[in-house]
Design an enzyme around this catalytic site. Structure first.
Site, PDB file in Angstrom:
ATOM      1  N   CYS A   1      14.512   3.457 -14.080  1.00 47.41           N
ATOM      2  CA  CYS A   1      15.564   4.451 -13.933  1.00 47.41           C
ATOM      3  C   CYS A   1      14.983   5.851 -13.784  1.00 47.41           C
ATOM      4  O   CYS A   1      13.908   6.138 -14.299  1.00 47.41           O
ATOM      5  CB  CYS A   1      16.450   4.444 -15.166  1.00 47.41           C
ATOM      6  SG  CYS A   1      17.081   2.839 -15.584  1.00 47.41           S
TER       7      CYS A   1
ATOM      8  N   ARG B   1      10.421   4.801  -8.077  1.00 49.01           N
ATOM      9  CA  ARG B   1      10.313   4.195  -9.403  1.00 49.01           C
ATOM     10  C   ARG B   1      10.996   2.828  -9.457  1.00 49.01           C
ATOM     11  O   ARG B   1      10.809   2.077 -10.405  1.00 49.01           O
ATOM     12  CB  ARG B   1      10.968   5.112 -10.446  1.00 49.01           C
ATOM     13  CG  ARG B   1      10.215   6.405 -10.658  1.00 49.01           C
ATOM     14  CD  ARG B   1      11.037   7.357 -11.486  1.00 49.01           C
ATOM     15  NE  ARG B   1      11.223   6.887 -12.844  1.00 49.01           N
ATOM     16  CZ  ARG B   1      10.527   7.313 -13.891  1.00 49.01           C
ATOM     17  NH1 ARG B   1       9.603   8.218 -13.722  1.00 49.01           N
ATOM     18  NH2 ARG B   1      10.767   6.856 -15.094  1.00 49.01           N
TER      19      ARG B   1
ATOM     20  N   TRP C   1      17.998   1.031 -12.875  1.00 47.67           N
ATOM     21  CA  TRP C   1      17.332  -0.266 -12.692  1.00 47.67           C
ATOM     22  C   TRP C   1      17.927  -1.162 -13.763  1.00 47.67           C
ATOM     23  O   TRP C   1      17.715  -0.945 -14.956  1.00 47.67           O
ATOM     24  CB  TRP C   1      15.835  -0.090 -12.881  1.00 47.67           C
ATOM     25  CG  TRP C   1      15.007  -1.274 -12.498  1.00 47.67           C
ATOM     26  CD1 TRP C   1      14.563  -1.602 -11.247  1.00 47.67           C
ATOM     27  CD2 TRP C   1      14.485  -2.274 -13.377  1.00 47.67           C
ATOM     28  NE1 TRP C   1      13.803  -2.741 -11.306  1.00 47.67           N
ATOM     29  CE2 TRP C   1      13.738  -3.178 -12.596  1.00 47.67           C
ATOM     30  CE3 TRP C   1      14.579  -2.503 -14.752  1.00 47.67           C
ATOM     31  CZ2 TRP C   1      13.097  -4.282 -13.134  1.00 47.67           C
ATOM     32  CZ3 TRP C   1      13.933  -3.606 -15.286  1.00 47.67           C
ATOM     33  CH2 TRP C   1      13.205  -4.480 -14.476  1.00 47.67           C
TER      34      TRP C   1
ATOM     35  N   ASN D   1      17.824   6.838 -19.447  1.00 45.81           N
ATOM     36  CA  ASN D   1      16.716   5.915 -19.171  1.00 45.81           C
ATOM     37  C   ASN D   1      16.285   5.309 -20.495  1.00 45.81           C
ATOM     38  O   ASN D   1      16.239   6.014 -21.499  1.00 45.81           O
ATOM     39  CB  ASN D   1      15.507   6.664 -18.589  1.00 45.81           C
ATOM     40  CG  ASN D   1      15.767   7.201 -17.202  1.00 45.81           C
ATOM     41  OD1 ASN D   1      16.808   6.942 -16.622  1.00 45.81           O
ATOM     42  ND2 ASN D   1      14.819   7.957 -16.688  1.00 45.81           N
ATOM     43  N   GLY D   2      15.911   4.036 -20.472  1.00 45.47           N
ATOM     44  CA  GLY D   2      15.457   3.397 -21.707  1.00 45.47           C
ATOM     45  C   GLY D   2      16.427   2.308 -22.123  1.00 45.47           C
ATOM     46  O   GLY D   2      17.302   1.895 -21.342  1.00 45.47           O
TER      47      GLY D   2
ATOM     48  N   GLU E   1      -5.634  -9.860  -8.093  1.00 48.85           N
ATOM     49  CA  GLU E   1      -4.966  -8.646  -7.618  1.00 48.85           C
ATOM     50  C   GLU E   1      -4.447  -8.849  -6.185  1.00 48.85           C
ATOM     51  O   GLU E   1      -3.341  -8.430  -5.851  1.00 48.85           O
ATOM     52  CB  GLU E   1      -5.947  -7.469  -7.718  1.00 48.85           C
ATOM     53  CG  GLU E   1      -5.464  -6.151  -7.160  1.00 48.85           C
ATOM     54  CD  GLU E   1      -4.181  -5.609  -7.786  1.00 48.85           C
ATOM     55  OE1 GLU E   1      -3.705  -6.148  -8.791  1.00 48.85           O
ATOM     56  OE2 GLU E   1      -3.617  -4.655  -7.226  1.00 48.85           O
TER      57      GLU E   1
ATOM     58  N   LYS F   1      -0.519  -8.532  -5.062  1.00 46.17           N
ATOM     59  CA  LYS F   1      -0.046  -7.614  -4.010  1.00 46.17           C
ATOM     60  C   LYS F   1       0.858  -8.367  -3.035  1.00 46.17           C
ATOM     61  O   LYS F   1       1.917  -7.893  -2.662  1.00 46.17           O
ATOM     62  CB  LYS F   1      -1.211  -6.998  -3.218  1.00 46.17           C
ATOM     63  CG  LYS F   1      -2.016  -5.940  -3.889  1.00 46.17           C
ATOM     64  CD  LYS F   1      -1.330  -4.608  -4.057  1.00 46.17           C
ATOM     65  CE  LYS F   1      -0.565  -4.550  -5.340  1.00 46.17           C
ATOM     66  NZ  LYS F   1      -1.218  -4.238  -6.562  1.00 46.17           N
TER      67      LYS F   1
ATOM     68  N   GLU G   1       4.277  -9.353  -4.633  1.00 45.67           N
ATOM     69  CA  GLU G   1       5.155  -8.217  -4.914  1.00 45.67           C
ATOM     70  C   GLU G   1       5.926  -7.745  -3.697  1.00 45.67           C
ATOM     71  O   GLU G   1       7.111  -7.455  -3.788  1.00 45.67           O
ATOM     72  CB  GLU G   1       4.316  -7.021  -5.382  1.00 45.67           C
ATOM     73  CG  GLU G   1       3.855  -7.076  -6.777  1.00 45.67           C
ATOM     74  CD  GLU G   1       3.081  -5.815  -7.099  1.00 45.67           C
ATOM     75  OE1 GLU G   1       3.549  -5.060  -7.943  1.00 45.67           O
ATOM     76  OE2 GLU G   1       2.022  -5.579  -6.495  1.00 45.67           O
TER      77      GLU G   1
ATOM     78  N   HIS H   1      -9.434 -27.995  -9.958  1.00 49.24           N
ATOM     79  CA  HIS H   1      -8.814 -28.563 -11.157  1.00 49.24           C
ATOM     80  C   HIS H   1      -7.289 -28.485 -11.124  1.00 49.24           C
ATOM     81  O   HIS H   1      -6.650 -28.379 -12.164  1.00 49.24           O
ATOM     82  CB  HIS H   1      -9.366 -27.854 -12.400  1.00 49.24           C
ATOM     83  CG  HIS H   1     -10.849 -27.967 -12.502  1.00 49.24           C
ATOM     84  ND1 HIS H   1     -11.483 -29.112 -12.929  1.00 49.24           N
ATOM     85  CD2 HIS H   1     -11.838 -27.093 -12.158  1.00 49.24           C
ATOM     86  CE1 HIS H   1     -12.796 -28.923 -12.881  1.00 49.24           C
ATOM     87  NE2 HIS H   1     -13.031 -27.716 -12.412  1.00 49.24           N
TER      88      HIS H   1
ATOM     89  N   LYS I   1       8.475   1.077 -10.409  1.00 48.89           N
ATOM     90  CA  LYS I   1       7.137   1.671 -10.421  1.00 48.89           C
ATOM     91  C   LYS I   1       6.646   1.866 -11.839  1.00 48.89           C
ATOM     92  O   LYS I   1       5.481   1.694 -12.139  1.00 48.89           O
ATOM     93  CB  LYS I   1       7.177   3.017  -9.682  1.00 48.89           C
ATOM     94  CG  LYS I   1       5.830   3.687  -9.551  1.00 48.89           C
ATOM     95  CD  LYS I   1       4.920   2.883  -8.640  1.00 48.89           C
ATOM     96  CE  LYS I   1       3.501   3.405  -8.608  1.00 48.89           C
ATOM     97  NZ  LYS I   1       2.566   2.354  -8.171  1.00 48.89           N
TER      98      LYS I   1
END
Ligand code: F6R
Length: 629
Positions: free
Chosen positions: A2, A27, A75, A101-102, A501, A505, A508, A524, A624
């Site tokens: 948010c 964000r 968000w 926010n939160g 990583e 990427k 996402e 395995h 973000k």
């Protein structure tokens, strides 16, 4: 996650709020809204689920205006992304509006109490509880002083409003960055912070409010970072900061460095692409002034630990989330190899609830781009509480984690706007390399070894530049495989975290399932996934385990799986026809390979996402800065 933006001053604020919300888009959000209060027409709210353009379309149907207003990008946490659940939320039948926010953890019992007292809830959010709670205290103030005009309120320093907000905050459990505006007081915004960032911009006859400095670009470079438990009383001409429980505080106005507010795309199609191509420069910035060739070591200004304390470190814990956790894994290889100190890498979300037996010689590093990740902050606090020295490796100056750590290393990579982290990752790896060099030189690394590492680091930005030349090749490969539904990323040693990583990427931003594995581990289990439609990206530049990885490649080929190899020119010759596609990168020492191999994996994810028509900079469901648990 948010975002909050606010304005009070001499100009109409609607355009500024919308522009500020656009600056906060990176964000991550799924709905947005604004509220304005003006002297003639009271309080007006507009909100819409979806992109900010939906809100703009709604605003075009209204005549909203005002010299005071706040906006919000939401968000979703409590309740789906709908118009009704979007912020601002109105409290007490239109007395005031709140953006938040939160997360309010005790919202259920508070809601029950407020409903029993007659407050009518329209949304499923925790924020609406805050709005009605403040309204309930505000109504008590009003009952005591029913004739408060804007003028008499100003004469009292907005104290009745502050009392109502303060009393409400004392009832909340959880985190908040919030802004409250009042229908009948069109000249004041009250903001409060606990665990979710808020800054106030100080202008000439105007003040700004935001959850990070980016919306202030062009408005002011004078900024006050609010601390936890602080309340700000903001009018056009005045800013008062007070501690929730302890009273008045001095507002520390700082000047924002210009590089923290450069947020344009510089001609690139997306922030992510710009940030990928910025990496030679961001790496230079991370290393600037920190390499000491004369002493064959690195140097950090802000660790706040003496050489004696650093020499007595017996164990290092690296913690973080997502990409920052992957950088931690690279750091584990680096510090163990160059400094011979045992390292553990912990997911911050796990570490915060574990009770690991750590002895006195343990040093903890919280690795984070944003400096606001809730799990990383909580893990760091827990480590501090246990008495360990905690340092931050963070990009955002003045962020909560940077402020709460005993000391740390700033990345100086500049604002990272694309939701998928790119330049922060390579800067984190570079910072960890310098840290390993520094700790190693205090132990067994010789001056000659130190000098070699410095030379290799100094050459790194040019090598990254050379790696970026693979752009066109990667684009063609992306077109070829963009239809596939699963990818494997395989690498060994330093390139195992690089594989994790690379897979993250791709997941996402293209929504393709991808898994990263140590190359040999693939036998395995994951090898069962291999077929002609499941490409394997081998990160196999050169080095001690090269031949072993080639054997793993053979195993994939034998099962008809397409192989994409990321390798240096020597490696390319050795791999030959075994790989369907080869991406060549420059040769560097093994401990710098994750930085170089990150470039093609970032580009591959980017071009595949582009090919699939995905929203590269704002992937679905992602934020973000993950400020909730
Ligand atoms: C991946 C990504 C996330 C973040 C994670 C931690 O591209 O961006 O996985 O790395 O949310 O964020 P920071 O580093 O801000 O603590």
């Amino acid at each position: 996650m948010c975002g909050i933006v606010g304005y009070v001053g001499k100009f109409d604020c609607v355009d500024f709020l919308v522009q500020g919300l656009r600056r906060l888009e990176y964000r991550g959000y799924d709905s947005s809204g604004i509220v304005t209060v003006n002297k003639s027409g009271g309080m007006h709210v507009a909100k819409a689920a979806g992109r900010i353009d939906k809100l703009v379309a709604k605003l075009a149907q209204t005549e909203m205006s005002g010299k005071l207003g706040v906006g919000h990008t939401r968000w979703a946490t409590h309740g789906p992304a709908t118009d009704v659940n979007s912020h601002p939320h109105v409290g007490g039948d239109g007395l005031l509006a709140v953006v938040h926010n939160g997360v309010i953890e005790n919202f259920r019992p508070l809601k029950q109490r407020l409903e029993a007292a007659g407050y009518c809830f329209r949304s499923a959010t925790d924020t609406e509880v805050v709005a009605h709670l403040i309204a309930s205290y505000w109504e008590l103030e009003l009952a005591a002083q029913p004739d408060l005009t804007p003028k008499s309120m100003a004469a009292q320093g907005y104290e009745p409003l502050v009392r109502a907000v303060r009393a409400s905050l004392q009832k909340l459990h959880g985190t908040y960055g919030l802004a409250v505006v009042f229908r009948d007081y069109p000249d004041v915004i009250i903001a409060a912070k606990l665990g979710s960032p808020l800054v106030v911009g100080v202008g000439d006859g105007e003040h700004f409010l935001a959850s990070d400095p980016s919306p202030l670009v062009g408005g002011t470079d004078k900024i006050v970072y609010l601390d936890d438990h602080e309340i700000a009383v903001i009018t056009a001409d005045s800013l008062r900061v007070l501690h929730r429980d302890l009273g008045e505080k001095h507002a520390d106005v700082q000047t924002l460095a210009t590089n923290t507010i450069e947020v344009d795309m510089a001609g690139y199609e997306h922030f992510m692409l710009k940030e990928i191509f910025e990496q030679p420069d961001t790496l230079r910035n991370t290393m600037r002034g920190r390499l000491k060739p004369d002493e064959a070591t690195a140097h950090f200004g802000g660790l706040n630990l003496t050489a004696k304390e650093l020499r007595s470190v017996r164990r290092i814990v690296l913690t973080g989330c997502g990409t920052s956790w992957h950088a931690g894994l690279v750091g584990e290889y680096l510090i163990e190899e160059l400094a011979r100190i045992p390292v553990e890498v912990e997911y911050a979300s796990e570490l915060r609830y574990r009770n690991p037996p750590l002895d006195d010689g343990t040093l903890v590093f919280a690795i984070t781009q944003s400096g606001e990740t809730a799990d990383t902050l909580a893990a760091m606090r827990e480590m501090k509480r246990m008495g360990h020295m905690t340092l931050a490796i963070s990009n955002v100056v003045g962020s909560s984690i940077a402020k709460e750590a005993h000391g740390g290393i700033y990345l100086h990579a500049g604002p990272e706007i694309g939701v998928a982290s790119t330049k922060a990752f390579t800067s984190q790896c570079a910072a960890l390399t310098m840290l390993a060099l520094y700790l190693g030189r205090m132990r067994h690394l010789s001056p000659v070894q130190g000098a070699q590492i410095i030379e290799q680091l100094q050459a790194l930005p040019d090598k990254v530049n050379a790696a970026l030349e693979c752009d066109a090749v990667v684009r063609r490969i992306a077109e070829k495989y963009a239809h596939c539904r699963t990818f494997l990323y395989l690498g060994r040693q330093f390139n195992f975290p690089a594989a994790l990583e690379g897979a993250l990427k791709l997941k996402e931003i293209s929504y393709i399932h991808a898994e990263g594995y140590p190359a040999a581990e693939m036998k395995h289990g994951p090898i069962a996934l291999v077929d002609s439609e499941t490409p394997s990206v081998f990160i196999v530049p050169q080095g001690a385990v090269f031949d072993k990885v080639i054997s793993n490649m053979e195993e994939i080929k034998a099962r008809g799986g397409p192989v994409i190899a990321i390798t240096c020119s020597e490696g390319a010759k050795a791999i030959g026809a075994l790989a369907d596609d080869i991406i060549e990168i420059p040769t560097v020492a093994d401990f710098l390979q994750p930085i170089i191999t990150a470039i093609p994996t970032q580009l591959l994810a980017y071009y595949i996402a582009l090919e699939r028509g995905c929203d590269v900079d704002k992937p679905r469901n992602l934020a973000k800065s993950v400020t909730v648990e």
